[in-house]
Design a protein around this motif. Structure first.
Motif, PDB file in Angstrom:
ATOM      1  N   LEU A   2       0.825  -1.203   0.000  1.00  0.00           N
ATOM      2  CA  LEU A   2       0.000   0.000   0.000  1.00  0.00           C
ATOM      3  C   LEU A   2       0.861   1.256   0.000  1.00  0.00           C
ATOM      4  CD1 LEU A   2      -2.810  -1.046   2.513  1.00  0.00           C
ATOM      5  CD2 LEU A   2      -3.119  -0.544   0.087  1.00  0.00           C
ATOM      6  N   LYS A   3       1.913   1.249   0.797  1.00  0.00           N
ATOM      7  CA  LYS A   3       2.802   2.415   0.842  1.00  0.00           C
ATOM      8  C   LYS A   3       3.533   2.608  -0.489  1.00  0.00           C
ATOM      9  CE  LYS A   3       3.654   2.756   5.814  1.00  0.00           C
ATOM     10  NZ  LYS A   3       4.648   2.683   6.916  1.00  0.00           N
ATOM     11  N   SER A   4       3.916   1.513  -1.130  1.00  0.00           N
ATOM     12  CA  SER A   4       4.600   1.606  -2.427  1.00  0.00           C
ATOM     13  C   SER A   4       3.733   2.298  -3.471  1.00  0.00           C
ATOM     14  CB  SER A   4       4.979   0.210  -2.929  1.00  0.00           C
ATOM     15  OG  SER A   4       5.975  -0.368  -2.128  1.00  0.00           O
ATOM     16  N   ALA A   5       2.423   2.067  -3.390  1.00  0.00           N
ATOM     17  CA  ALA A   5       1.498   2.678  -4.348  1.00  0.00           C
ATOM     18  C   ALA A   5       0.978   4.031  -3.861  1.00  0.00           C
ATOM     19  CB  ALA A   5       0.334   1.739  -4.611  1.00  0.00           C
ATOM     20  N   GLY A   6       1.478   4.489  -2.713  1.00  0.00           N
ATOM     21  CA  GLY A   6       1.072   5.790  -2.198  1.00  0.00           C
ATOM     22  C   GLY A   6      -0.299   5.807  -1.553  1.00  0.00           C
ATOM     23  N   CYS A   7      -0.703   4.669  -0.974  1.00  0.00           N
ATOM     24  CA  CYS A   7      -2.063   4.532  -0.436  1.00  0.00           C
ATOM     25  C   CYS A   7      -2.084   4.568   1.091  1.00  0.00           C
ATOM     26  CB  CYS A   7      -2.681   3.213  -0.903  1.00  0.00           C
ATOM     27  SG  CYS A   7      -2.683   3.006  -2.691  1.00  0.00           S
ATOM     28  N   ILE A   8      -3.229   4.919   1.640  1.00  0.00           N
ATOM     29  CA  ILE A   8      -3.448   4.905   3.090  1.00  0.00           C
ATOM     30  C   ILE A   8      -3.468   3.464   3.581  1.00  0.00           C
ATOM     31  CG2 ILE A   8      -5.166   5.401   4.900  1.00  0.00           C
ATOM     32  CD1 ILE A   8      -6.045   7.809   3.197  1.00  0.00           C
ATOM     33  N   CYS A   9      -2.909   3.245   4.778  1.00  0.00           N
ATOM     34  CA  CYS A   9      -2.861   1.863   5.268  1.00  0.00           C
ATOM     35  C   CYS A   9      -3.313   1.713   6.725  1.00  0.00           C
ATOM     36  CB  CYS A   9      -1.463   1.268   5.078  1.00  0.00           C
ATOM     37  SG  CYS A   9      -0.132   2.226   5.788  1.00  0.00           S
ATOM     38  N   ASP A  10      -3.936   2.748   7.313  1.00  0.00           N
ATOM     39  CA  ASP A  10      -4.472   2.558   8.657  1.00  0.00           C
ATOM     40  C   ASP A  10      -5.827   3.255   8.782  1.00  0.00           C
ATOM     41  OD1 ASP A  10      -4.291   5.140  10.527  1.00  0.00           O
ATOM     42  OD2 ASP A  10      -2.621   5.187   9.133  1.00  0.00           O
ATOM     43  N   PRO A  11      -6.704   2.732   9.638  1.00  0.00           N
ATOM     44  CA  PRO A  11      -8.084   3.219   9.702  1.00  0.00           C
ATOM     45  C   PRO A  11      -8.219   4.649  10.237  1.00  0.00           C
ATOM     46  CG  PRO A  11      -7.683   1.608  11.429  1.00  0.00           C
ATOM     47  CD  PRO A  11      -6.492   1.574  10.525  1.00  0.00           C
ATOM     48  N   LYS A  12      -7.354   5.044  11.143  1.00  0.00           N
ATOM     49  CA  LYS A  12      -7.445   6.391  11.708  1.00  0.00           C
ATOM     50  C   LYS A  12      -7.179   7.438  10.634  1.00  0.00           C
ATOM     51  CE  LYS A  12      -5.991   9.117  15.708  1.00  0.00           C
ATOM     52  NZ  LYS A  12      -5.125   9.142  16.905  1.00  0.00           N
ATOM     53  N   THR A  13      -6.138   7.225   9.840  1.00  0.00           N
ATOM     54  CA  THR A  13      -5.829   8.142   8.745  1.00  0.00           C
ATOM     55  C   THR A  13      -6.938   8.132   7.698  1.00  0.00           C
ATOM     56  OG1 THR A  13      -3.463   7.734   9.090  1.00  0.00           O
ATOM     57  CG2 THR A  13      -4.087   8.754   7.004  1.00  0.00           C
ATOM     58  N   LEU A  14      -7.554   6.983   7.516  1.00  0.00           N
ATOM     59  CA  LEU A  14      -8.662   6.864   6.567  1.00  0.00           C
ATOM     60  C   LEU A  14      -9.870   7.683   7.011  1.00  0.00           C
ATOM     61  CD1 LEU A  14      -9.435   5.234   3.957  1.00  0.00           C
ATOM     62  CD2 LEU A  14     -10.490   3.565   5.486  1.00  0.00           C
ATOM     63  N   GLY A  15      -9.957   7.964   8.318  1.00  0.00           N
ATOM     64  CA  GLY A  15     -11.071   8.762   8.831  1.00  0.00           C
ATOM     65  C   GLY A  15     -12.110   7.965   9.590  1.00  0.00           C
ATOM     66  N   ILE A  16     -11.789   6.709   9.924  1.00  0.00           N
ATOM     67  CA  ILE A  16     -12.725   5.864  10.684  1.00  0.00           C
ATOM     68  C   ILE A  16     -12.572   6.177  12.168  1.00  0.00           C
ATOM     69  CG2 ILE A  16     -13.507   3.517  11.124  1.00  0.00           C
ATOM     70  CD1 ILE A  16     -13.648   4.454   8.166  1.00  0.00           C
ATOM     71  N   GLU A  17     -13.686   6.487  12.820  1.00  0.00           N
ATOM     72  CA  GLU A  17     -13.636   6.824  14.238  1.00  0.00           C
ATOM     73  C   GLU A  17     -13.399   5.585  15.099  1.00  0.00           C
ATOM     74  OE1 GLU A  17     -17.150   8.964  15.224  1.00  0.00           O
ATOM     75  OE2 GLU A  17     -16.727  10.611  13.824  1.00  0.00           O
ATOM     76  N   ARG A  18     -12.850   5.823  16.260  1.00  0.00           N
ATOM     77  CA  ARG A  18     -12.429   4.732  17.151  1.00  0.00           C
ATOM     78  C   ARG A  18     -13.563   3.731  17.434  1.00  0.00           C
ATOM     79  NH1 ARG A  18      -8.508   4.338  21.646  1.00  0.00           N
ATOM     80  NH2 ARG A  18      -9.238   2.696  23.037  1.00  0.00           N
ATOM     81  N   ASP A  19     -14.708   4.217  17.898  1.00  0.00           N
ATOM     82  CA  ASP A  19     -15.802   3.316  18.260  1.00  0.00           C
ATOM     83  C   ASP A  19     -16.346   2.579  17.041  1.00  0.00           C
ATOM     84  OD1 ASP A  19     -15.542   4.076  20.874  1.00  0.00           O
ATOM     85  OD2 ASP A  19     -17.263   5.437  20.874  1.00  0.00           O
ATOM     86  N   VAL A  20     -16.410   3.281  15.921  1.00  0.00           N
ATOM     87  CA  VAL A  20     -16.866   2.644  14.680  1.00  0.00           C
ATOM     88  C   VAL A  20     -15.914   1.527  14.295  1.00  0.00           C
ATOM     89  CG1 VAL A  20     -17.298   2.982  12.206  1.00  0.00           C
ATOM     90  CG2 VAL A  20     -18.035   4.722  13.851  1.00  0.00           C
ATOM     91  N   PHE A  21     -14.621   1.789  14.432  1.00  0.00           N
ATOM     92  CA  PHE A  21     -13.634   0.773  14.078  1.00  0.00           C
ATOM     93  C   PHE A  21     -13.792  -0.470  14.949  1.00  0.00           C
ATOM     94  CE2 PHE A  21      -9.579  -1.324  14.874  1.00  0.00           C
ATOM     95  CZ  PHE A  21      -9.271  -1.729  13.580  1.00  0.00           C
ATOM     96  N   ARG A  22     -13.849  -0.284  16.262  1.00  0.00           N
ATOM     97  CA  ARG A  22     -13.954  -1.445  17.162  1.00  0.00           C
ATOM     98  C   ARG A  22     -15.218  -2.251  16.840  1.00  0.00           C
ATOM     99  NH1 ARG A  22     -16.495  -3.222  21.643  1.00  0.00           N
ATOM    100  NH2 ARG A  22     -15.277  -4.608  23.030  1.00  0.00           N
ATOM    101  N   ASN A  23     -16.332  -1.555  16.682  1.00  0.00           N
ATOM    102  CA  ASN A  23     -17.584  -2.243  16.384  1.00  0.00           C
ATOM    103  C   ASN A  23     -17.528  -2.980  15.049  1.00  0.00           C
ATOM    104  OD1 ASN A  23     -18.838  -1.442  18.762  1.00  0.00           O
ATOM    105  ND2 ASN A  23     -19.674   0.434  17.862  1.00  0.00           N
ATOM    106  N   SER A  24     -16.800  -2.413  14.095  1.00  0.00           N
ATOM    107  CA  SER A  24     -16.718  -3.048  12.771  1.00  0.00           C
ATOM    108  C   SER A  24     -15.992  -4.384  12.835  1.00  0.00           C
ATOM    109  CB  SER A  24     -16.031  -2.120  11.769  1.00  0.00           C
ATOM    110  OG  SER A  24     -14.641  -1.983  12.025  1.00  0.00           O
ATOM    111  N   VAL A  25     -14.948  -4.456  13.630  1.00  0.00           N
ATOM    112  CA  VAL A  25     -14.210  -5.719  13.751  1.00  0.00           C
ATOM    113  C   VAL A  25     -15.114  -6.796  14.357  1.00  0.00           C
ATOM    114  CG1 VAL A  25     -12.213  -6.868  14.801  1.00  0.00           C
ATOM    115  CG2 VAL A  25     -11.993  -4.519  13.954  1.00  0.00           C
TER     116      VAL A  25
END
Length: 390
Positions: free
Chosen positions: A331-354
């Motif tokens: 992902l980094k080689s192609a210049g892409c985002i690779c973590d949920p926080k940077t993507l804009g996913i909120e903490r509680d939303v992330f935990r619930n999604s898993v």
């Protein structure tokens, strides 16, 4: 007969073979073409529909980029044209409102739909094609998603994402000059969608072992080849080198072709997609913008590879899922985002999604395995702490 993986992308339309998996696979698409000035191929493809009306579907962006040129050229060649251009505030949502608007606009004289765009335009047009029994051509404007050649339409109905069985497109066309100028986040979305096949194939293998689910090695080999071409050219994709962008678009189309051959999205969509769908549904419910699907899939692939790593600490797997470090590197080689926080996913939303993404659709994945092993909530807590340290 030549091996399936030896065929060029333009040789796949109409191809049919008896597979070692026990099924007969076929590609019921008339033409696939990626090149320059691709709009000039449309009159020949549409020749048998010249006595009927051609209905062009686009949004304000894709119409400006390429749809206007398509419309002008077809009119110049004597075709009868009607059109509808969506003008959304923000991203076009493929929902019942968009479908209803097209039903109002399309009349009984239409013999072919020509969709100019990518994700939402393609999904809406495919569903219209399926329901109205009018064939459609997709003229792709960005290498951003793998649905160009698939036979399903993911739509938002009553605020929830639901996948509907639909049809193959009549033809798929894409102009290299347009593809390489696509916005960076759309190119990253395409790369993320392809990288997601790493965990999707792992989930398919897992379900084959646990549930004896049908599995096709030939189709897996095709998808793996598409993934490899993109990974081998990740830096060149980041630099928008035409050949590399062409490989990305081919891989995205090929993924859809494989889904069509299988009859569902199993070879290309697993728990990484379920996370992406969860985040999108949550954003829609709250009325906020959400990341492009493929960018969420790329991040979801990192998350699911971490879940696999955690599972492998508890039990031996009969296959090797992708390592999170490897996914992040690509992902980094192609210049892409690779973590949920940077993507804009909120903490509680992330935990619930898993914890709850496995409920998006009834498909066995590593998230269900983690639930079966009694560690899913613990894994969700560990991943949340990893990405959202205060």
């Amino acid at each position: 007969m030549r091996k399936l993986t030896d065929l060029r992308i333009d040789e796949l339309p109409g191809y049919s073979f008896d597979c070692s998996c026990g099924k007969k696979h076929s590609v019921d698409i008339k033409k696939i073409s990626i090149g320059n000035e691709i709009y000039k191929e449309l009159p020949a493809i549409l020749s048998e529909f010249k006595h009927k009306k051609i209905f062009i579907i686009a949004d304000n962006n894709t119409y400006r980029i390429y749809g206007e040129k398509v419309l002008w050229y077809l009119e110049e060649k004597g075709f009868i044209i009607a059109s509808h251009v969506f003008e959304p505030k923000g991203h076009l949502v493929p929902d019942e409102g968009a479908l209803g608007r097209l039903l109002v606009e399309i009349d009984s004289e239409v013999g072919m739909i020509v969709a100019v765009g990518s994700g939402s335009i393609n999904d809406i047009s495919r569903m219209m094609s399926s329901k109205l029994k009018i064939p459609y051509i997709i003229v792709g404007t960005a290498p951003s998603m793998d649905g160009y050649a698939s036979t399903v339409s993911p739509l938002i109905i009553n605020g929830f994402k639901k996948t509907f069985e639909a049809v193959y497109p009549y033809a798929i066309l894409a102009d290299m000059e347009v593809l390489k100028e696509a916005p960076k986040d759309m190119i990253c979305a395409g790369f993320g969608d392809i990288l997601g096949k790493l965990t999707a194939l792992s989930d398919w293998k897992l379900s084959g072992i646990v549930n004896d689910e049908y599995y096709c090695p030939a189709c897996v080999e095709m998808v793996e080849l598409a993934i490899k071409k993109c990974i081998d050219n990740a830096k060149a994709i980041d630099s928008r080198e035409p050949e590399a962008i062409g490989y990305l678009m081919e891989a995205l189309i090929l993924s859809g072709v494989v889904m069509g051959m299988i009859g569902n999205s199993r070879p290309a969509s697993g728990s990484e997609h379920h996370l992406s769908h969860y985040w999108e549904i949550d954003a829609l419910a709250r009325g906020v913008e959400h990341p492009l699907h493929g960018n969420s899939v790329g991040v979801g692939t990192v998350i699911i590879s971490r879940v696999y790593k955690r599972i492998s600490e508890l039990m031996a797997l009969d296959f090797e899922p992708p390592k999170p470090e490897y996914v992040i590197e690509q992902l980094k080689s192609a210049g892409c985002i690779c973590d949920p926080k940077t993507l804009g996913i909120e903490r509680d939303v992330f935990r619930n999604s898993v914890i709850h993404a496995k409920e998006i659709r009834p498909r066995y994945t590593v998230l269900q395995l983690a639930q079966d092993k009694g560690i899913l909530e613990k894994v969700a807590d560990e991943l949340t702490e990893l990405y959202y340290k205060k």
